[in-house]
Design a protein around this motif. Structure first.
Motif, PDB file in Angstrom:
ATOM      1  N   GLU A 152       1.242  -1.168  -0.071  1.00 58.67           N
ATOM      2  CA  GLU A 152      -0.169   0.073  -0.226  1.00 58.67           C
ATOM      3  C   GLU A 152       1.136   1.048  -0.116  1.00 58.67           C
ATOM      4  O   GLU A 152       0.673   1.918  -1.021  1.00 58.67           O
ATOM      5  CB  GLU A 152      -0.272   0.253   1.030  1.00 58.67           C
ATOM      6  CG  GLU A 152      -2.083  -0.785   1.278  1.00 58.67           C
ATOM      7  CD  GLU A 152      -3.372  -0.438   0.460  1.00 58.67           C
ATOM      8  OE1 GLU A 152      -3.532   0.072  -0.391  1.00 58.67           O
ATOM      9  OE2 GLU A 152      -3.923  -1.843   0.445  1.00 58.67           O
ATOM     10  N   TYR A 153       1.576   1.283   0.648  1.00 61.96           N
ATOM     11  CA  TYR A 153       2.801   2.035   0.396  1.00 61.96           C
ATOM     12  C   TYR A 153       3.595   2.294  -0.487  1.00 61.96           C
ATOM     13  O   TYR A 153       2.930   3.472  -0.745  1.00 61.96           O
ATOM     14  CB  TYR A 153       3.973   1.909   1.905  1.00 61.96           C
ATOM     15  CG  TYR A 153       5.499   3.040   1.547  1.00 61.96           C
ATOM     16  CD1 TYR A 153       5.088   4.583   2.229  1.00 61.96           C
ATOM     17  CD2 TYR A 153       6.063   2.396   1.132  1.00 61.96           C
ATOM     18  CE1 TYR A 153       6.120   5.310   2.221  1.00 61.96           C
ATOM     19  CE2 TYR A 153       7.369   3.790   0.715  1.00 61.96           C
ATOM     20  CZ  TYR A 153       7.740   4.110   1.064  1.00 61.96           C
ATOM     21  OH  TYR A 153       8.244   5.289   1.294  1.00 61.96           O
ATOM     22  N   LEU A 154       3.554   1.679  -1.416  1.00 65.03           N
ATOM     23  CA  LEU A 154       4.710   2.010  -2.322  1.00 65.03           C
ATOM     24  C   LEU A 154       3.787   2.242  -3.210  1.00 65.03           C
ATOM     25  O   LEU A 154       4.290   3.334  -3.660  1.00 65.03           O
ATOM     26  CB  LEU A 154       6.126   0.354  -3.498  1.00 65.03           C
ATOM     27  CG  LEU A 154       6.089  -0.358  -2.799  1.00 65.03           C
ATOM     28  CD1 LEU A 154       6.414  -1.655  -2.454  1.00 65.03           C
ATOM     29  CD2 LEU A 154       7.339   0.580  -2.053  1.00 65.03           C
ATOM     30  N   GLU A 155       2.430   1.686  -3.402  1.00 61.53           N
ATOM     31  CA  GLU A 155       1.577   1.906  -4.549  1.00 61.53           C
ATOM     32  C   GLU A 155       1.211   3.510  -3.591  1.00 61.53           C
ATOM     33  O   GLU A 155       1.375   4.794  -5.610  1.00 61.53           O
ATOM     34  CB  GLU A 155       0.418   1.472  -4.038  1.00 61.53           C
ATOM     35  CG  GLU A 155      -1.174   1.814  -5.368  1.00 61.53           C
ATOM     36  CD  GLU A 155      -0.224   1.233  -7.066  1.00 61.53           C
ATOM     37  OE1 GLU A 155       0.958   0.462  -6.624  1.00 61.53           O
ATOM     38  OE2 GLU A 155      -1.526   1.412  -7.783  1.00 61.53           O
ATOM     39  N   PRO A 212     -11.295  11.218   7.458  1.00 60.44           N
ATOM     40  CA  PRO A 212     -10.372  10.173   6.737  1.00 60.44           C
ATOM     41  C   PRO A 212      -9.725   9.644   8.318  1.00 60.44           C
ATOM     42  O   PRO A 212      -9.536  10.231   9.067  1.00 60.44           O
ATOM     43  CB  PRO A 212      -9.291  11.787   7.007  1.00 60.44           C
ATOM     44  CG  PRO A 212      -9.331  12.608   7.175  1.00 60.44           C
ATOM     45  CD  PRO A 212     -11.297  12.595   7.506  1.00 60.44           C
ATOM     46  N   LEU A 213      -9.340   8.051   7.698  1.00 56.47           N
ATOM     47  CA  LEU A 213      -8.940   7.264   9.075  1.00 56.47           C
ATOM     48  C   LEU A 213      -7.932   6.308   9.210  1.00 56.47           C
ATOM     49  O   LEU A 213      -7.471   6.109   9.917  1.00 56.47           O
ATOM     50  CB  LEU A 213     -10.470   6.172   9.469  1.00 56.47           C
ATOM     51  CG  LEU A 213     -11.397   7.231  10.113  1.00 56.47           C
ATOM     52  CD1 LEU A 213     -12.418   6.274  10.488  1.00 56.47           C
ATOM     53  CD2 LEU A 213     -11.471   7.302  11.401  1.00 56.47           C
ATOM     54  N   MET A 214      -7.147   7.106   7.900  1.00 51.20           N
ATOM     55  CA  MET A 214      -6.223   6.332   7.486  1.00 51.20           C
ATOM     56  C   MET A 214      -4.646   7.296   7.924  1.00 51.20           C
ATOM     57  O   MET A 214      -3.750   6.692   7.542  1.00 51.20           O
ATOM     58  CB  MET A 214      -5.931   5.737   6.582  1.00 51.20           C
ATOM     59  CG  MET A 214      -6.885   4.827   6.154  1.00 51.20           C
ATOM     60  SD  MET A 214      -6.804   3.571   6.825  1.00 51.20           S
ATOM     61  CE  MET A 214      -5.879   2.433   5.506  1.00 51.20           C
ATOM     62  N   GLU A 273       2.271   8.596   8.784  1.00 46.66           N
ATOM     63  CA  GLU A 273       1.099   8.430   9.597  1.00 46.66           C
ATOM     64  C   GLU A 273       0.698   7.406   8.708  1.00 46.66           C
ATOM     65  O   GLU A 273      -0.026   6.596   9.568  1.00 46.66           O
ATOM     66  CB  GLU A 273       0.124   9.643   8.887  1.00 46.66           C
ATOM     67  CG  GLU A 273       1.028  10.638   9.886  1.00 46.66           C
ATOM     68  CD  GLU A 273       0.234  12.067   9.758  1.00 46.66           C
ATOM     69  OE1 GLU A 273       0.861  13.004  10.125  1.00 46.66           O
ATOM     70  OE2 GLU A 273      -1.032  11.829   9.789  1.00 46.66           O
ATOM     71  N   ARG A 274       0.760   6.896   7.576  1.00 43.51           N
ATOM     72  CA  ARG A 274      -0.561   6.187   7.159  1.00 43.51           C
ATOM     73  C   ARG A 274       0.192   4.864   6.908  1.00 43.51           C
ATOM     74  O   ARG A 274      -0.164   3.679   7.541  1.00 43.51           O
ATOM     75  CB  ARG A 274      -0.514   6.141   5.225  1.00 43.51           C
ATOM     76  CG  ARG A 274      -1.360   7.475   5.077  1.00 43.51           C
ATOM     77  CD  ARG A 274      -1.924   7.948   3.781  1.00 43.51           C
ATOM     78  NE  ARG A 274      -2.372   6.796   2.983  1.00 43.51           N
ATOM     79  CZ  ARG A 274      -3.963   7.152   3.238  1.00 43.51           C
ATOM     80  NH1 ARG A 274      -4.502   7.772   3.545  1.00 43.51           N
ATOM     81  NH2 ARG A 274      -4.633   6.624   2.470  1.00 43.51           N
ATOM     82  N   SER A 295      -7.979   7.630  14.357  1.00 38.68           N
ATOM     83  CA  SER A 295      -7.379   6.221  13.028  1.00 38.68           C
ATOM     84  C   SER A 295      -7.734   5.499  13.423  1.00 38.68           C
ATOM     85  O   SER A 295      -8.711   4.761  14.322  1.00 38.68           O
ATOM     86  CB  SER A 295      -5.784   6.428  12.936  1.00 38.68           C
ATOM     87  OG  SER A 295      -5.378   5.288  13.380  1.00 38.68           O
ATOM     88  N   LEU A 296      -8.004   4.328  12.326  1.00 38.00           N
ATOM     89  CA  LEU A 296      -8.853   2.695  11.637  1.00 38.00           C
ATOM     90  C   LEU A 296      -7.614   2.260  13.044  1.00 38.00           C
ATOM     91  O   LEU A 296      -8.084   1.137  13.220  1.00 38.00           O
ATOM     92  CB  LEU A 296      -8.115   2.616  10.467  1.00 38.00           C
ATOM     93  CG  LEU A 296      -8.521   1.242  10.295  1.00 38.00           C
ATOM     94  CD1 LEU A 296     -10.637   0.905   9.811  1.00 38.00           C
ATOM     95  CD2 LEU A 296      -8.067   0.477   8.671  1.00 38.00           C
ATOM     96  N   ALA A 297      -5.880   2.920  13.424  1.00 29.85           N
ATOM     97  CA  ALA A 297      -5.887   1.862  14.810  1.00 29.85           C
ATOM     98  C   ALA A 297      -6.604   1.430  15.421  1.00 29.85           C
ATOM     99  O   ALA A 297      -6.640   0.219  16.381  1.00 29.85           O
ATOM    100  CB  ALA A 297      -4.229   2.235  14.265  1.00 29.85           C
TER     101      ALA A 297
END
Lengths: 222, 222
Positions: free
Chosen positions: A69-72, B79-81, B87-88, B160-162
């Motif tokens: 997901e990060y690389l994308e 936004p939750l990510m 951060e993501r 966040s989603l976490a």
């Protein structure tokens, strides 16, 4: 230099290697003996798992799903997750299928029992697990073949992370000699296309001391 | 109407319920007895798992991870990510931690053994699994407490989603009476904040016939 920590033949690390290469992002591969629980590694990734990617700016990214997901997001030039919402759902559904269901029902029972157990000194393969793995792989190869026959690539008209996830598991099983390519001609045709991509070369050149792959493993015309 | 298929107390379905409510997306909850392998359900989700979300336009989205990524892309208003790449990564790392490691080490050993096994008629809990679950939960509560003490929310300055992933697993374990809140004051404080959010109400109102939660389960001042 960007570093990818892995263990030999890990399908999850292979998926990240394929994505990095497809996106033309250079990286250095380092083996991390995760069972030794090196404290510096655990600091960067408390879960203690591979693959883990460390970017040149120092950012540590654990978990193959998180890495992809990060690389994308960080390198969107070669998109591998689909464009529309529905396409992206289908790509991620299949990635979850291969890294979740296929891994649990096939990879863990074969690569896990025959290779990983020995690697970490946990004894011999469990006969029941092997039986389950060989039984389950048949319907999984049928499913991949069905996808490959009805679509250009597994998730639709474009090459995607779903293809890399599936090809990673199959390449790991192929290395340890557990893939009978006569079971599904459509799966074999699709895998031949994957195998001939430049990003696949480094996987085909892998050699693990004491575990030789079958002759056809690196043969593009198998 | 949007439909979310689930099974009672599933932490993965709870995570999706929290996200849908936090994003103010109305939905109808339907129980799917996945072990009966209903053909119409398998057609929409060959993996046969819950949660599965079906949008009003007919799009079927299986797998809680895939659903949450989809909801973030389709409804980005809340936004939750996380915002930056780092951060993501941290949000997704922790979601993988709770849905992967915590689930394997704690939830599966307690909710899986005590509740799920009975639900699908697979006999009594395994004593070794229960012991492992109760031992593992201690260091996991410490970790959550440490995150909650050093950050505003588990993944950083923003909810966040976490947080939703962690709170979902804890709420499931709390329902079956397996959470000793005296083990980590910091975890308890953070969970009290989560519990008092409007999105949490529907979870606290859940009641499963034959399995009553402890009195403190729905008490905001526990």
């Amino acid at each position: 230099m960007r570093i990818l920590y892995h263990i030999p033949l890990s399908p999850f690390a292979r998926k990240v290697r394929l994505v990095l290469s497809e996106k033309r992002l250079p990286f250095e591969l380092k083996t991390e003996k995760v069972w030794e629980r090196r404290s510096e590694f655990l600091e960067a990734n408390p879960a203690g798992t591979v693959p883990m990617l460390v970017e040149e700016n120092g950012l540590s990214i654990p978990d193959s799903g998180v890495i992809c997901e990060y690389l994308e997001e960080a390198y969107p030039d070669t998109p591998l997750m689909g464009r529309t919402l529905a396409e992206r759902v289908e790509v991620r559904r299949l990635v979850a299928w291969f890294d979740g269901k296929f891994n649990l029902e096939v990879t863990r029972n074969l690569y896990g029992e025959k290779f990983l157990k020995r690697l970490v000194g946990r004894g011999n393969p469990d006969a029941g697990a092997l039986r389950a793995g060989y039984a389950n792989i048949r319907y999984h190869l049928d499913y991949i073949g069905w996808l490959a026959e009805t679509r250009k690539w597994l998730a639709g008209p474009n090459l995607s992370l779903a293809d890399f996830a599936a090809a990673s598991h199959l390449s790991t099983l192929d290395y340890i000699g557990d893939l009978d390519w006569t079971l599904s001609a459509a799966t074999k045709d699709w895998y031949a296309r994957m195998k001939s991509r430049p990003c696949f070369r480094s996987l085909l050149n892998d050699r693990i001391v004491g575990t030789e792959p079958p002759d056809h493993y690196s043969d593009l015309d198998f």
